[in-house]
Design a protein around this motif. Structure first.
Motif, PDB file in Angstrom:
ATOM      1  N   VAL A 259       0.921  -1.058   0.113  1.00 11.01           N
ATOM      2  CA  VAL A 259       0.013  -0.015   0.151  1.00 11.01           C
ATOM      3  C   VAL A 259       0.776   1.179  -0.050  1.00 11.01           C
ATOM      4  O   VAL A 259       0.603   2.176  -0.568  1.00 11.01           O
ATOM      5  N   ALA A 260       2.124   1.190   0.871  1.00 12.50           N
ATOM      6  CA  ALA A 260       2.732   2.559   0.936  1.00 12.50           C
ATOM      7  C   ALA A 260       3.617   2.745  -0.321  1.00 12.50           C
ATOM      8  O   ALA A 260       3.561   3.825  -0.883  1.00 12.50           O
ATOM      9  N   GLY A 261       4.041   1.440  -0.937  1.00 16.82           N
ATOM     10  CA  GLY A 261       4.702   1.660  -2.322  1.00 16.82           C
ATOM     11  C   GLY A 261       3.816   2.046  -3.455  1.00 16.82           C
ATOM     12  O   GLY A 261       4.116   3.004  -4.280  1.00 16.82           O
ATOM     13  N   VAL A 262       2.423   1.440  -3.592  1.00 18.37           N
ATOM     14  CA  VAL A 262       1.652   2.091  -4.467  1.00 18.37           C
ATOM     15  C   VAL A 262       1.295   3.384  -4.004  1.00 18.37           C
ATOM     16  O   VAL A 262       1.278   4.429  -5.105  1.00 18.37           O
ATOM     17  N   GLY A 263       1.076   3.922  -2.809  1.00 21.11           N
ATOM     18  CA  GLY A 263       0.862   5.459  -2.576  1.00 21.11           C
ATOM     19  C   GLY A 263       1.931   6.359  -2.939  1.00 21.11           C
ATOM     20  O   GLY A 263       1.572   7.384  -3.731  1.00 21.11           O
ATOM     21  N   ILE A 264       3.356   5.887  -2.591  1.00 17.21           N
ATOM     22  CA  ILE A 264       4.197   6.924  -3.158  1.00 17.21           C
ATOM     23  C   ILE A 264       4.462   6.793  -4.550  1.00 17.21           C
ATOM     24  O   ILE A 264       4.730   7.673  -5.209  1.00 17.21           O
ATOM     25  N   GLY A 265       4.393   5.496  -5.295  1.00 16.14           N
ATOM     26  CA  GLY A 265       4.243   5.595  -6.737  1.00 16.14           C
ATOM     27  C   GLY A 265       3.452   6.438  -7.360  1.00 16.14           C
ATOM     28  O   GLY A 265       3.661   7.160  -8.336  1.00 16.14           O
ATOM     29  N   ALA A 266       2.061   6.417  -6.824  1.00 15.40           N
ATOM     30  CA  ALA A 266       1.106   7.322  -7.313  1.00 15.40           C
ATOM     31  C   ALA A 266       1.435   8.909  -7.220  1.00 15.40           C
ATOM     32  O   ALA A 266       0.975   9.636  -7.832  1.00 15.40           O
ATOM     33  N   MET A 267       1.989   9.062  -5.788  1.00 16.43           N
ATOM     34  CA  MET A 267       2.317  10.750  -5.712  1.00 16.43           C
ATOM     35  C   MET A 267       3.480  10.972  -6.788  1.00 16.43           C
ATOM     36  O   MET A 267       3.191  12.003  -7.429  1.00 16.43           O
ATOM     37  N   TYR A 268       4.218  10.075  -6.958  1.00 17.41           N
ATOM     38  CA  TYR A 268       5.426  10.472  -7.872  1.00 17.41           C
ATOM     39  C   TYR A 268       4.920  10.491  -9.401  1.00 17.41           C
ATOM     40  O   TYR A 268       5.175  11.401 -10.007  1.00 17.41           O
ATOM     41  N   GLY A 269       3.596   9.540  -9.861  1.00 13.66           N
ATOM     42  CA  GLY A 269       3.007   9.746 -11.115  1.00 13.66           C
ATOM     43  C   GLY A 269       2.524  10.833 -11.181  1.00 13.66           C
ATOM     44  O   GLY A 269       2.508  11.401 -12.449  1.00 13.66           O
ATOM     45  N   TYR A 270       1.598  10.913 -10.383  1.00 12.74           N
ATOM     46  CA  TYR A 270       0.866  12.527 -10.472  1.00 12.74           C
ATOM     47  C   TYR A 270       1.429  13.528 -10.463  1.00 12.74           C
ATOM     48  O   TYR A 270       1.167  14.583 -11.207  1.00 12.74           O
ATOM     49  N   SER A 271       2.764  13.645  -9.687  1.00 13.99           N
ATOM     50  CA  SER A 271       3.549  14.868  -9.991  1.00 13.99           C
ATOM     51  C   SER A 271       3.974  14.984 -11.096  1.00 13.99           C
ATOM     52  O   SER A 271       4.112  16.104 -11.780  1.00 13.99           O
ATOM     53  N   GLY A 272       4.420  14.044 -11.920  1.00 12.74           N
ATOM     54  CA  GLY A 272       4.867  13.837 -13.004  1.00 12.74           C
ATOM     55  C   GLY A 272       3.933  14.399 -14.063  1.00 12.74           C
ATOM     56  O   GLY A 272       4.069  15.276 -15.042  1.00 12.74           O
ATOM     57  N   TYR A 273       2.621  14.079 -14.004  1.00 13.32           N
ATOM     58  CA  TYR A 273       1.570  14.419 -14.671  1.00 13.32           C
ATOM     59  C   TYR A 273       1.475  16.017 -14.800  1.00 13.32           C
ATOM     60  O   TYR A 273       1.209  16.561 -15.560  1.00 13.32           O
ATOM     61  N   LEU A 274       1.475  16.550 -13.287  1.00 12.87           N
ATOM     62  CA  LEU A 274       1.224  17.809 -12.937  1.00 12.87           C
ATOM     63  C   LEU A 274       2.277  18.689 -13.575  1.00 12.87           C
ATOM     64  O   LEU A 274       2.159  19.702 -14.440  1.00 12.87           O
ATOM     65  N   LEU A 275       3.551  18.181 -13.679  1.00 18.13           N
ATOM     66  CA  LEU A 275       4.796  18.790 -14.201  1.00 18.13           C
ATOM     67  C   LEU A 275       4.658  18.761 -15.675  1.00 18.13           C
ATOM     68  O   LEU A 275       4.948  19.938 -16.336  1.00 18.13           O
ATOM     69  N   LYS A 276       4.215  17.590 -16.501  1.00 16.72           N
ATOM     70  CA  LYS A 276       4.216  17.755 -17.857  1.00 16.72           C
ATOM     71  C   LYS A 276       2.972  18.683 -18.201  1.00 16.72           C
ATOM     72  O   LYS A 276       3.049  19.251 -19.289  1.00 16.72           O
ATOM     73  N   LYS A 277       1.981  18.793 -17.503  1.00 17.52           N
ATOM     74  CA  LYS A 277       0.811  19.952 -17.990  1.00 17.52           C
ATOM     75  C   LYS A 277       1.308  21.201 -17.406  1.00 17.52           C
ATOM     76  O   LYS A 277       0.261  22.160 -17.658  1.00 17.52           O
ATOM     77  N   ASN A 278       2.206  21.376 -16.875  1.00 19.72           N
ATOM     78  CA  ASN A 278       2.737  22.751 -16.153  1.00 19.72           C
ATOM     79  C   ASN A 278       1.654  23.295 -15.047  1.00 19.72           C
ATOM     80  O   ASN A 278       1.419  24.293 -15.234  1.00 19.72           O
ATOM     81  N   ALA A 279       1.105  22.380 -14.460  1.00 17.94           N
ATOM     82  CA  ALA A 279       0.129  22.596 -13.647  1.00 17.94           C
ATOM     83  C   ALA A 279       0.654  23.112 -12.134  1.00 17.94           C
ATOM     84  O   ALA A 279       1.874  22.811 -12.061  1.00 17.94           O
ATOM     85  N   ASN A 280       0.005  23.608 -11.273  1.00 15.82           N
ATOM     86  CA  ASN A 280       0.455  23.879 -10.207  1.00 15.82           C
ATOM     87  C   ASN A 280       0.884  22.756  -9.478  1.00 15.82           C
ATOM     88  O   ASN A 280       0.279  21.649  -9.243  1.00 15.82           O
ATOM     89  N   TYR A 281       1.821  22.824  -8.253  1.00 16.25           N
ATOM     90  CA  TYR A 281       2.271  21.781  -7.184  1.00 16.25           C
ATOM     91  C   TYR A 281       2.865  20.533  -7.495  1.00 16.25           C
ATOM     92  O   TYR A 281       2.654  19.695  -6.898  1.00 16.25           O
ATOM     93  N   GLY A 282       3.052  20.674  -8.948  1.00 19.42           N
ATOM     94  CA  GLY A 282       3.844  19.409  -9.347  1.00 19.42           C
ATOM     95  C   GLY A 282       5.051  19.211  -8.775  1.00 19.42           C
ATOM     96  O   GLY A 282       5.307  18.003  -8.035  1.00 19.42           O
ATOM     97  N   ILE A 283       5.980  20.080  -8.367  1.00 10.23           N
ATOM     98  CA  ILE A 283       7.354  20.061  -7.835  1.00 10.23           C
ATOM     99  C   ILE A 283       7.038  19.540  -6.352  1.00 10.23           C
ATOM    100  O   ILE A 283       7.771  18.868  -5.702  1.00 10.23           O
TER     101      ILE A 283
END
Length: 80
Positions: free
Chosen positions: A7-31
């Motif tokens: 659960v922790a691994g999937v959760g942290i992986g999801a956080m990294y994945g969503y941050s990558g998505y936000l960074l790709k879209k130049n959205a707020n709070y990705g970094i």
């Protein structure tokens, strides 16, 4: 002990994945989300790496520190 780790691994992986998505879209709070994911991963793995000295916690600790340092540097570049 296996299920909480998964659960922790999937959760942290999801956080990294969503941050990558936000960074790709130049959205707020990705970094910021990437920094948070690195802090959570490092907070969980660094004490375990020190205690057990096993390769996987050591590798994940190094990745957390490296990723965290990278994203903190990028955060400073964008906010100066």
């Amino acid at each position: 002990m296996v299920i909480p780790s998964l659960v922790a691994g999937v959760g942290i992986g999801a956080m990294y994945g969503y941050s990558g998505y936000l960074l790709k879209k130049n959205a707020n709070y990705g970094i910021e989300l990437a920094i948070l994911a690195s802090l959570v991963l490092g907070g969980a793995m660094i004490p375990r790496a020190i205690k057990t000295r096993k390769p996987l916690p050591i590798a994940l600790s190094v990745l957390a520190l490296t990723g965290g340092a990278y994203y903190i540097r990028k955060y400073r570049e964008f906010n100066n």
